[in-house]
Design an enzyme around this catalytic site. Structure first.
Site, PDB file in Angstrom:
ATOM      1  N   GLU A 206       0.846  -1.197   0.000  1.00  0.00           N
ATOM      2  CA  GLU A 206       0.000   0.000   0.000  1.00  0.00           C
ATOM      3  C   GLU A 206       0.882   1.248   0.000  1.00  0.00           C
ATOM      4  O   GLU A 206       1.951   1.260   0.626  1.00  0.00           O
ATOM      5  CB  GLU A 206      -0.905  -0.011   1.237  1.00  0.00           C
ATOM      6  CG  GLU A 206      -2.083   0.930   1.177  1.00  0.00           C
ATOM      7  CD  GLU A 206      -3.094   0.623   2.279  1.00  0.00           C
ATOM      8  OE1 GLU A 206      -3.690  -0.488   2.253  1.00  0.00           O
ATOM      9  OE2 GLU A 206      -3.295   1.473   3.168  1.00  0.00           O
TER      10      GLU A 206
ATOM     11  N   ASP B 170       0.135   5.222   0.808  1.00  0.00           N
ATOM     12  CA  ASP B 170      -0.968   5.999   1.386  1.00  0.00           C
ATOM     13  C   ASP B 170      -0.767   7.501   1.323  1.00  0.00           C
ATOM     14  O   ASP B 170       0.332   8.010   1.609  1.00  0.00           O
ATOM     15  CB  ASP B 170      -1.137   5.649   2.874  1.00  0.00           C
ATOM     16  CG  ASP B 170      -1.643   4.238   3.092  1.00  0.00           C
ATOM     17  OD1 ASP B 170      -2.134   3.634   2.124  1.00  0.00           O
ATOM     18  OD2 ASP B 170      -1.537   3.752   4.233  1.00  0.00           O
TER      19      ASP B 170
ATOM     20  N   GLU C 271      -3.249  10.158   3.255  1.00  0.00           N
ATOM     21  CA  GLU C 271      -4.438  10.312   4.090  1.00  0.00           C
ATOM     22  C   GLU C 271      -4.494  11.754   4.589  1.00  0.00           C
ATOM     23  O   GLU C 271      -3.533  12.243   5.207  1.00  0.00           O
ATOM     24  CB  GLU C 271      -4.400   9.337   5.259  1.00  0.00           C
ATOM     25  CG  GLU C 271      -4.406   7.878   4.820  1.00  0.00           C
ATOM     26  CD  GLU C 271      -4.399   6.914   5.992  1.00  0.00           C
ATOM     27  OE1 GLU C 271      -5.287   6.063   6.075  1.00  0.00           O
ATOM     28  OE2 GLU C 271      -3.487   7.033   6.847  1.00  0.00           O
TER      29      GLU C 271
END
Length: 286
Positions: free
Chosen positions: A112, A114, A116
């Site tokens: 992953e 990310d 955010e």
């Protein structure tokens, strides 16, 4: 007994569609495919709304749940760009995301990348939380304080993933580079195709000031907007119809300026966190 929390997102559907008509006044380039055709919903389809032209998506969050989508296409190395307009006003406790992820979520297999966006109380800036998971292991966090108001207009958030680098960019400006250097411990997603995902959800147990500020549901429903998904697959060498992603590192001056002014946290500088085992190998000098 108190009445259940009303389905605000459903009741507000018409107002959201009208708002989407306003945020789509800057049309997508003709070469950009419609977002509606390029994504599928993972959860909360009843909390998502497309503009009439199919290129702008609103995700809605209320106390019951939010919504999440993913790109239909998955790639091994590509540049992913998408325009996002974040939750306005009191967004504390909410998290809006743009991230790359593999379909395989078995422990030990999940990768992953990310981005955010951690909401905040009205008037306080957003924090961008970045992380990289390899074989289900993350702990590679860097955080940035956004230097603009991401709720007033769309901004382009990008991840360029090549065999040598993962580069995070905002409006074309690099903010983080993670290098594929296994000899230094820099483990790196190299084996599995990844899709681009996006979501809006409640994370008030950790998102704002470490969970000290909770989501104020009196301000719900919350909305984040996405549009203009562009994916440029990479190729080891130029080939017809497929663009190559450059493995060259970004200009250091632009990168260093952003990091000097807006970097809030870097796991490679957290001596207290790693005092017993030492900093991760990829954090050390050659």
């Amino acid at each position: 007994m108190a009445a259940p929390f009303p389905s605000s997102c459903s009741r507000a559907r018409m107002a959201v569609v009208v708002a989407l008509l306003l945020v789509t006044t800057a049309a997508a380039p003709a070469a950009v495919a419609l977002l509606k055709d390029d994504i599928e919903f993972m959860w909360g389809p009843d909390h998502s709304f497309f503009s009439d032209d199919g290129n702008t998506l609103a995700l809605c969050l209320e106390k019951t749940h939010g919504s999440g989508f993913r790109s239909k296409g998955a790639y091994l190395y590509a540049r992913y760009d998408i325009d996002v307009k974040l939750v306005a006003n009191n967004s504390a406790g909410t998290v809006t995301t743009v991230y790359l992820t593999t379909d395989d979520v078995r422990p030990g297999y999940h990768d992953e990348v990310d981005m955010e966006f951690l909401g905040n109380v009205t008037g306080e800036p957003y924090t961008l939380h970045t992380n990289i998971f390899v074989d289900s292991v993350g702990n590679r966090e860097q955080q940035f304080r956004l230097w603009f108001d991401p709720t007033k207009d769309f901004h382009t958030y990008s991840v360029q993933w090549t065999p040598k680098n993962i580069i995070f960019l905002i409006d074309g400006t690099p903010i983080r580079v993670y290098k594929h250097e296994p000899w230094r411990g820099g483990t790196f997603p190299t084996q599995r195709h990844m899709r681009l995902d996006g979501s809006l959800w409640n994370a008030d147990d950790w998102a704002t000031q470490g969970g000290r500020v909770k989501t104020d549901w009196m301000h719900a429903p919350f909305y984040a907007y996405y549009r203009n998904l562009r994916v440029t697959p990479c190729a080891a060498s130029p080939s017809p119809g497929v663009a190559s992603c450059s493995d060259e590192p970004p200009a250091s001056a632009a990168l260093q300026k952003v990091r000097a002014q807006h970097l809030l946290y870097d796991y490679c500088e957290d001596q207290n966190r790693f005092k017993d085992m030492g900093l991760p190998k990829e954090c050390t000098a050659d």
